[in-house]
Design a protein around this motif. Structure first.
Motif, mmCIF file in Angstrom:
data_model
loop_
_atom_site.group_PDB
_atom_site.id
_atom_site.type_symbol
_atom_site.label_atom_id
_atom_site.label_comp_id
_atom_site.label_asym_id
_atom_site.label_seq_id
_atom_site.Cartn_x
_atom_site.Cartn_y
_atom_site.Cartn_z
ATOM 1 N N LEU A 239 -17.279 -40.993 -35.727
ATOM 2 C CA LEU A 239 -17.571 -39.771 -36.488
ATOM 3 C C LEU A 239 -16.723 -38.610 -35.981
ATOM 4 N N MET A 240 -16.558 -38.530 -34.660
ATOM 5 C CA MET A 240 -15.690 -37.492 -34.083
ATOM 6 C C MET A 240 -14.274 -37.625 -34.616
ATOM 7 N N GLN B 260 -13.769 -36.742 -38.373
ATOM 8 C CA GLN B 260 -13.711 -35.302 -38.651
ATOM 9 C C GLN B 260 -12.304 -34.761 -38.408
ATOM 10 N N ALA B 261 -11.684 -35.191 -37.324
ATOM 11 C CA ALA B 261 -10.321 -34.729 -37.017
ATOM 12 C C ALA B 261 -9.287 -35.376 -37.938
ATOM 13 N N LYS C 279 -9.312 -35.734 -41.013
ATOM 14 C CA LYS C 279 -9.088 -34.899 -42.207
ATOM 15 C C LYS C 279 -7.898 -33.970 -41.998
ATOM 16 N N TYR D 188 -5.851 -32.329 -32.066
ATOM 17 C CA TYR D 188 -5.970 -33.613 -32.771
ATOM 18 C C TYR D 188 -5.694 -34.791 -31.846
ATOM 19 N N SER E 190 -12.380 -39.667 -28.535
ATOM 20 C CA SER E 190 -13.136 -40.705 -29.237
ATOM 21 C C SER E 190 -13.046 -42.024 -28.485
#
Length: 160
Positions: free
Chosen positions: A85-86, A89-90, A92, A103, A110
């Motif tokens: 999930l972490m 999000q990045a 994107k 990034y 992660s």
């Protein structure tokens, strides 16, 4: 309203190589860590006491127990779902062409988080193989130390 110009150094066209590396480090590596940890835990199932230790106090001694399936659920959530999930999000921003250390760190973090929990849960499950009771479980402190070192090594090695 401040709008960043299109020629900003932090906004570029998506770089395929960066995107692929981000996906490997931020998403594929956690899947691999989770998979290895899960396979190891499955191998030890027949040798585990019922119930098993699932919580240790500050002294390192076990002070809580649960079913042998508890580490599987914890590994799934902590070593796979949360790290992915972490990274998602990045991802994107990376797909938009955003670049920068944030990034790279997100992808490496992660993997590092996944490595920490995968090793911790595999170790704490494996160290209970062939013991009679969850109360006889060894100290968790060596597992915590080893998992932390492993996570830092992964974070540094994959922090492109």
């Amino acid at each position: 309203m401040n709008v960043e110009p299109d020629d900003s150094p932090h906004k570029q066209r998506p770089n395929r190589r960066v995107l692929i590396r981000f996906i490997i480090v931020g998403l594929v590596a956690p899947v691999v860590f989770w998979g290895i940890s899960t396979v190891l835990q499955m191998i030890w199932i027949p040798r585990l006491p019922d119930p098993i230790a699932i919580h240790w106090g500050i002294s390192g001694k076990p002070d809580g127990y649960g079913t042998m399936w508890t580490p599987f659920i914890a590994t799934l959530v902590c070593a796979l779902v949360l790290p992915c999930l972490m990274a998602l999000q990045a991802l994107k921003g990376v797909r938009r062409g955003d670049i920068g250390p944030t990034y790279r760190f997100a992808a490496a973090a992660s993997s590092g988080l996944s490595a920490f929990f995968a090793m911790l849960f595999a170790w704490t499950t494996g160290m209970q193989a062939d013991i009679n009771s969850w109360r006889d479980s060894p100290s968790v402190l060596p597992a915590l130390a080893a998992a932390l070192v492993f996570a830092v090594v992964v974070l540094l090695a994959l922090g492109f």
